[in-house]
Scaffold this motif. Structure first.
Motif, PDB file in Angstrom:
ATOM      1  N   ALA A 311       0.852  -1.179   0.000  1.00 45.20           N
ATOM      2  CA  ALA A 311       0.000   0.000   0.000  1.00 45.20           C
ATOM      3  C   ALA A 311       0.888   1.229   0.000  1.00 45.20           C
ATOM      4  O   ALA A 311       2.018   1.191   0.481  1.00 45.20           O
ATOM      5  CB  ALA A 311      -0.895   0.011   1.231  1.00 45.20           C
ATOM      6  N   ILE A 312       0.376   2.278  -0.580  1.00 40.02           N
ATOM      7  CA  ILE A 312       1.099   3.544  -0.555  1.00 40.02           C
ATOM      8  C   ILE A 312       0.426   4.397   0.510  1.00 40.02           C
ATOM      9  O   ILE A 312      -0.783   4.613   0.461  1.00 40.02           O
ATOM     10  CB  ILE A 312       1.077   4.191  -1.950  1.00 40.02           C
ATOM     11  CG1 ILE A 312       1.939   3.313  -2.854  1.00 40.02           C
ATOM     12  CG2 ILE A 312       1.589   5.626  -1.897  1.00 40.02           C
ATOM     13  CD1 ILE A 312       1.866   3.635  -4.297  1.00 40.02           C
ATOM     14  N   VAL A 313       1.196   4.789   1.489  1.00 40.47           N
ATOM     15  CA  VAL A 313       0.615   5.361   2.700  1.00 40.47           C
ATOM     16  C   VAL A 313       1.352   6.624   3.112  1.00 40.47           C
ATOM     17  O   VAL A 313       2.566   6.738   2.923  1.00 40.47           O
ATOM     18  CB  VAL A 313       0.760   4.368   3.882  1.00 40.47           C
ATOM     19  CG1 VAL A 313      -0.107   4.808   5.038  1.00 40.47           C
ATOM     20  CG2 VAL A 313       0.421   2.970   3.471  1.00 40.47           C
ATOM     21  N   GLN A 314       0.599   7.550   3.697  1.00 37.80           N
ATOM     22  CA  GLN A 314       1.229   8.761   4.191  1.00 37.80           C
ATOM     23  C   GLN A 314       1.647   8.606   5.666  1.00 37.80           C
ATOM     24  O   GLN A 314       0.926   8.014   6.465  1.00 37.80           O
ATOM     25  CB  GLN A 314       0.273   9.937   4.065  1.00 37.80           C
ATOM     26  CG  GLN A 314       1.026  11.248   4.181  1.00 37.80           C
ATOM     27  CD  GLN A 314       0.111  12.423   3.986  1.00 37.80           C
ATOM     28  OE1 GLN A 314      -0.873  12.583   4.696  1.00 37.80           O
ATOM     29  NE2 GLN A 314       0.435  13.258   3.029  1.00 37.80           N
ATOM     30  N   VAL A 315       2.840   9.115   5.960  1.00 36.70           N
ATOM     31  CA  VAL A 315       3.324   9.108   7.340  1.00 36.70           C
ATOM     32  C   VAL A 315       2.738  10.331   8.042  1.00 36.70           C
ATOM     33  O   VAL A 315       2.857  11.447   7.548  1.00 36.70           O
ATOM     34  CB  VAL A 315       4.867   9.171   7.379  1.00 36.70           C
ATOM     35  CG1 VAL A 315       5.376   9.296   8.813  1.00 36.70           C
ATOM     36  CG2 VAL A 315       5.461   7.948   6.682  1.00 36.70           C
ATOM     37  N   LEU A 316       2.078  10.108   9.189  1.00 40.03           N
ATOM     38  CA  LEU A 316       1.493  11.233   9.913  1.00 40.03           C
ATOM     39  C   LEU A 316       2.505  11.837  10.884  1.00 40.03           C
ATOM     40  O   LEU A 316       2.569  13.038  11.067  1.00 40.03           O
ATOM     41  CB  LEU A 316       0.250  10.784  10.681  1.00 40.03           C
ATOM     42  CG  LEU A 316      -0.859  10.158   9.826  1.00 40.03           C
ATOM     43  CD1 LEU A 316      -1.985   9.649  10.709  1.00 40.03           C
ATOM     44  CD2 LEU A 316      -1.392  11.167   8.811  1.00 40.03           C
ATOM     45  N   ASP A 317       3.303  10.955  11.497  1.00 41.24           N
ATOM     46  CA  ASP A 317       4.275  11.433  12.479  1.00 41.24           C
ATOM     47  C   ASP A 317       5.295  10.322  12.717  1.00 41.24           C
ATOM     48  O   ASP A 317       5.042   9.168  12.379  1.00 41.24           O
ATOM     49  CB  ASP A 317       3.552  11.778  13.798  1.00 41.24           C
ATOM     50  CG  ASP A 317       4.405  12.685  14.692  1.00 41.24           C
ATOM     51  OD1 ASP A 317       5.504  13.093  14.246  1.00 41.24           O
ATOM     52  OD2 ASP A 317       3.980  12.970  15.812  1.00 41.24           O
ATOM     53  N   VAL A 318       6.438  10.684  13.264  1.00 46.23           N
ATOM     54  CA  VAL A 318       7.413   9.667  13.667  1.00 46.23           C
ATOM     55  C   VAL A 318       7.729   9.911  15.136  1.00 46.23           C
ATOM     56  O   VAL A 318       8.185  10.990  15.508  1.00 46.23           O
ATOM     57  CB  VAL A 318       8.700   9.737  12.820  1.00 46.23           C
ATOM     58  CG1 VAL A 318       9.705   8.684  13.290  1.00 46.23           C
ATOM     59  CG2 VAL A 318       8.381   9.549  11.346  1.00 46.23           C
ATOM     60  N   ARG A 319       7.408   8.910  15.965  1.00 44.81           N
ATOM     61  CA  ARG A 319       7.586   9.066  17.411  1.00 44.81           C
ATOM     62  C   ARG A 319       8.801   8.292  17.901  1.00 44.81           C
ATOM     63  O   ARG A 319       8.989   7.144  17.517  1.00 44.81           O
ATOM     64  CB  ARG A 319       6.354   8.540  18.149  1.00 44.81           C
ATOM     65  CG  ARG A 319       5.186   9.504  18.219  1.00 44.81           C
ATOM     66  CD  ARG A 319       3.984   8.859  18.898  1.00 44.81           C
ATOM     67  NE  ARG A 319       3.402   7.797  18.075  1.00 44.81           N
ATOM     68  CZ  ARG A 319       3.491   6.508  18.331  1.00 44.81           C
ATOM     69  NH1 ARG A 319       4.126   6.087  19.401  1.00 44.81           N
ATOM     70  NH2 ARG A 319       2.932   5.625  17.534  1.00 44.81           N
ATOM     71  N   PRO A 320       9.647   8.890  18.767  1.00 37.26           N
ATOM     72  CA  PRO A 320      10.757   8.138  19.345  1.00 37.26           C
ATOM     73  C   PRO A 320      10.263   7.267  20.499  1.00 37.26           C
ATOM     74  O   PRO A 320       9.394   7.694  21.258  1.00 37.26           O
ATOM     75  CB  PRO A 320      11.692   9.236  19.865  1.00 37.26           C
ATOM     76  CG  PRO A 320      10.815  10.416  20.095  1.00 37.26           C
ATOM     77  CD  PRO A 320       9.603  10.291  19.219  1.00 37.26           C
ATOM     78  N   GLN A 321      10.802   6.054  20.594  1.00 34.04           N
ATOM     79  CA  GLN A 321      10.393   5.151  21.665  1.00 34.04           C
ATOM     80  C   GLN A 321      11.646   4.523  22.260  1.00 34.04           C
ATOM     81  O   GLN A 321      12.394   3.864  21.543  1.00 34.04           O
ATOM     82  CB  GLN A 321       9.511   4.050  21.072  1.00 34.04           C
ATOM     83  CG  GLN A 321       8.194   3.889  21.773  1.00 34.04           C
ATOM     84  CD  GLN A 321       7.292   2.917  21.046  1.00 34.04           C
ATOM     85  OE1 GLN A 321       7.737   1.880  20.572  1.00 34.04           O
ATOM     86  NE2 GLN A 321       6.019   3.258  20.945  1.00 34.04           N
ATOM     87  N   THR A 322      11.868   4.704  23.549  1.00 30.28           N
ATOM     88  CA  THR A 322      13.086   4.178  24.158  1.00 30.28           C
ATOM     89  C   THR A 322      12.868   2.730  24.585  1.00 30.28           C
ATOM     90  O   THR A 322      11.910   2.427  25.294  1.00 30.28           O
ATOM     91  CB  THR A 322      13.485   5.027  25.380  1.00 30.28           C
ATOM     92  OG1 THR A 322      13.549   6.385  24.963  1.00 30.28           O
ATOM     93  CG2 THR A 322      14.834   4.606  25.932  1.00 30.28           C
ATOM     94  N   SER A 323      13.747   1.844  24.112  1.00 28.59           N
ATOM     95  CA  SER A 323      13.595   0.421  24.423  1.00 28.59           C
ATOM     96  C   SER A 323      14.362   0.092  25.700  1.00 28.59           C
ATOM     97  O   SER A 323      15.062   0.938  26.251  1.00 28.59           O
ATOM     98  CB  SER A 323      14.130  -0.417  23.278  1.00 28.59           C
ATOM     99  OG  SER A 323      15.540  -0.286  23.234  1.00 28.59           O
ATOM    100  N   ARG A 324      14.270  -1.173  26.131  1.00 30.53           N
ATOM    101  CA  ARG A 324      14.929  -1.545  27.386  1.00 30.53           C
ATOM    102  C   ARG A 324      16.442  -1.472  27.283  1.00 30.53           C
ATOM    103  O   ARG A 324      17.144  -1.334  28.266  1.00 30.53           O
ATOM    104  CB  ARG A 324      14.471  -2.935  27.830  1.00 30.53           C
ATOM    105  CG  ARG A 324      14.837  -4.030  26.901  1.00 30.53           C
ATOM    106  CD  ARG A 324      14.136  -5.342  27.245  1.00 30.53           C
ATOM    107  NE  ARG A 324      14.095  -6.183  26.065  1.00 30.53           N
ATOM    108  CZ  ARG A 324      15.080  -6.952  25.677  1.00 30.53           C
ATOM    109  NH1 ARG A 324      16.185  -7.009  26.388  1.00 30.53           N
ATOM    110  NH2 ARG A 324      14.983  -7.665  24.578  1.00 30.53           N
ATOM    111  N   SER A 325      16.971  -1.568  26.039  1.00 31.88           N
ATOM    112  CA  SER A 325      18.424  -1.505  25.884  1.00 31.88           C
ATOM    113  C   SER A 325      18.916  -0.058  25.801  1.00 31.88           C
ATOM    114  O   SER A 325      20.109   0.186  25.733  1.00 31.88           O
ATOM    115  CB  SER A 325      18.834  -2.237  24.616  1.00 31.88           C
ATOM    116  OG  SER A 325      18.372  -1.517  23.491  1.00 31.88           O
TER     117      SER A 325
END
Ligand code: ZN
Length: 673
Positions: A311-325
């Motif tokens: 599918a061709i899709v628009q990105v609404l936002d990019v969120r940072p997510q901190t992982s356990r490492s």
């Protein structure tokens, strides 16, 4: 998902589905992938299929459509290709209304994901055409989009659901509510689907409804339509689309096959509704009549679904997510998109170097692919946008640093996200405890809890002080107790500490070579001798093990029921093993661990394992609840039968060979078979 929602309960009640071979929690575990389809009996599998089908059609699915097809229906097909469930029409969910005999039966559409099957089906059509004296070039095909809506039949006066294919429910009320026929068409065009424009759904309804099915069901079900649904009907975004009115491609078999991709692509995108494939049907009446139908589907019609979807899709936002490492992962939030049966809203952008170099920012347009049940991924970026690169950790606000392609939060000691995710990872990995999901962990963190040890030493008073209710507090304590008493493989326990590179498989490998008591003192060189440990891995693992050592033993000594992995070297000692070369069958419910564990341990001791007793079986190990028939059968075949307890005694004596009475006893036992 932790239990059925009220809507799901209502759907199951209306569909007359009562749980009999499965419990609600078993259904939930399956839906959450916490247990496997292979473990189901045939009856349980069919019951699960019925539940999944009813909830899906009712607009509150417990699993996505493709999972239903690929995982569960395929399993039944593999086990019993002629099972009656496979040839029954999967019923649409039932709604209030009187049921009536349909003017013409509405069957399911047979479907395939394989082009080879499609070609085979077309050859069958050619053969049938030859029987009525027709050349292949004379066969006319009609190709239409396969709408993914709510099937119904419009006889001009009433609108009926498909029901079981023969009797449906009167839902004419949807026309009374103002629903129109697609393209301002006339009523009475026969079978079709209630559908909603994708663009309208994304813009106005996605917030309120989880998926388009959910919305379609609401048009039929609710007595008082909400204003958004009324608007969708008034603006003709929601319509009844008769199959006869669909855009279509017409041509011969040869033309169709030579232009397959072009035709399929064009037809798929010919409407702005959810489409999950194309429908190929024969137009010639003579051939249709000869082909006829099974109880399930018309033989002159086939749906082709593509396994791989884009599918061709628009990105609404990019969120940072901190992982356990401590890695900060970019998660792209997308406009909701249907891909092979699932609604996709997020996709990982892997790392911030990729985000930076490819311009994955709000407004970017990407090509998204999902193949079968695999996690969707970004295939390419079609239109770049200014990326947002975070400077600070979204959880603890510490300044981030680059480490190769990754942004890292260096605050390992008190970054909430790192600690919470580490705690959550433990409970997710040991898998035998409920209640310690991210919400509970967040609350515990807010109350100053930082370690697993602190969680396991909580008492009722502390939990009540933290504001947990009496019942919740007791439940959490019960769950912790349960997680300690249930058997837990040593490699799973180790993996739960989340050392980098040490997933379940690697932990098992390591513990096939070394005991838990030995691993924390291992050097990188010693680790290198274990298969699959490469140089970089070995260094990182040695460091990681040292880092968790104290935490590990603190927790371990609280007393978990840890099952020790047999060392591979024990298998090599198989000339000493009472099981060497023996053909063994396990039956019944085992108490010392799962049957799979017992099998792999027996294999390591040089045994061969079989599924059923024959004259060649050396030993039948019986657990609980074994029927007399099975036992008598084994006795009749002269097979030695031994209880699980005696079996464990037998192999444990082998582990530490010494010249004691116990050993002599084991030899005596051994000579019996
Ligand atoms: Zn942080």
């Amino acid at each position: 998902m932790q239990s059925f929602s009220p809507l799901q309960q209502q759907i199951l009640l209306k569909a007359g589905i009562a749980l009999s071979t499965l419990t609600e929690s078993q259904v939930i575990q399956l839906a959450n992938h916490d247990s496997q389809v292979e473990s189901l009996t045939d009856d349980q599998l069919v019951e699960f299929l019925k539940i999944a089908n009813a909830t899906y059609r009712g607009g509150a699915p417990i699993i996505p459509d493709d999972e239903y097809d690929f995982r569960y229906l395929n399993e039944l097909r593999t086990r019993h290709p002629r099972h009656p469930y496979l040839s029954s029409v999967e019923p649409e969910s039932s709604f209030e209304g009187k049921t009536v005999e349909l003017p013409v039966p509405m069957l399911s559409t047979e479907k395939t994901y394989s082009k080879a099957d499609l070609q085979k089906w077309l050859r069958g059509i050619e053969k049938e055409a030859a029987n009525v004296g027709m050349e292949s070039e004379q066969i006319r095909l009609r190709i239409t989009p396969k709408l993914d809506g709510y099937a119904a039949y419009d006889d001009g006066q009433y609108l009926y659901t498909r029901g079981d294919g023969h009797r449906g429910t009167d839902i004419t009320r949807v026309f009374d509510r103002g629903l129109s026929v697609a393209g301002n068409g006339k009523r009475g065009q026969g079978a079709g689907e209630i559908v909603i424009l994708k663009s309208f759904f994304v813009r106005h309804l996605a917030e309120k409804f989880e998926n388009t099915r959910n919305f379609q069901a609401s048009i039929i079900r609710e007595k008082n339509l909400d204003p958004l649904t009324e608007k969708a009907i008034a603006e003709k975004a929601a319509v009844f689309y008769p199959f006869a009115a669909l855009p279509a491609w017409n041509g011969s078999i040869a033309e169709f096959l030579s232009k397959f991709d072009e035709v399929a692509g064009e037809i798929r995108s010919s409407v702005d509704f959810d489409v999950d494939g194309i429908v190929i049907e024969v137009v010639n009446e003579d051939i249709k009549r000869n082909l006829g139908a099974t109880r399930h589907h018309h033989r002159w019609q086939l749906a082709y679904k593509e396994n791989l979807e884009k599918a061709i899709v628009q990105v609404l936002d990019v969120r940072p997510q901190t992982s356990r490492s401590g890695r900060v992962n970019p998660v792209a939030e997308l406009e909701p998109t249907q891909l092979s049966g699932a609604s996709i809203r997020n996709v990982t952008a892997h790392h911030y170097r990729m985000v930076e170099e490819n311009g994955i920012g709000p407004g970017a347009v990407i090509e998204l692919i999902r193949s079968g049940l695999v996690i969707p991924k970004i295939e390419k970026v079609l239109i770049k946008a200014e990326p947002k690169i975070p400077q600070c950790c979204p959880s603890c606000d510490t300044e981030l640093i680059w480490q190769r392609d990754y942004l890292i939060c260096p605050n390992t000691s008190d970054c909430p996200a790192q600690i919470e995710n580490t705690l959550e990872h433990f409970f997710k990995t040991i898998k035998n405890v409920d209640g310690f999901g991210s919400q509970t962990i967040k609350r515990l963190y807010a109350e100053g809890i930082r370690t697993l040890y602190a969680i396991y030493t909580l008492d009722k008073d502390k939990l009540l002080q933290m504001g947990f209710g009496e019942k919740t507090a007791q439940n959490l304590l019960d769950q912790l107790q349960r997680s300690k008493t249930q058997p837990l493989e040593d490699w799973r326990f180790l993996a739960a500490f989340g050392i980098y590179h040490m997933g379940l498989g690697m932990c098992e490998k390591l513990l096939q070579h070394y005991r838990l008591q030995e691993i924390f003192g291992l050097t990188a060189d010693q680790l290198l001798s274990v298969e699959r440990f490469a140089k970089i891995t070995a260094n990182a693992v040695a460091e990681g093990l040292q880092r968790i050592e104290d935490r590990f033993w603190n927790l371990y000594h609280l007393g978990f029921n840890i099952q020790t992995t047999p060392l591979l070297t024990e298998g090599l000692k198989s000339e000493n093993s009472p099981l060497a070369g023996k053909l063994i069958v396990f039956t019944g419910a085992m108490t010392s661990g799962s049957r799979e564990d017992l099998k792999s341990r027996a294999k390591a001791l040089g045994a061969r394992i079989a599924g059923s007793v024959t004259g060649k079986t050396d030993l039948l190990v019986v657990g609980k609840n074994v029927g007399a028939v099975k036992m008598n059968d084994a006795i009749g075949k002269g097979v030695k039968i031994i209880s699980e307890e005696d079996y464990l005694a037998l192999i444990s004596q082998n582990r530490a060979p010494s010249l004691t009475d116990a050993d002599a006893q084991s030899e005596a036992q051994f000579s019996l078979f």
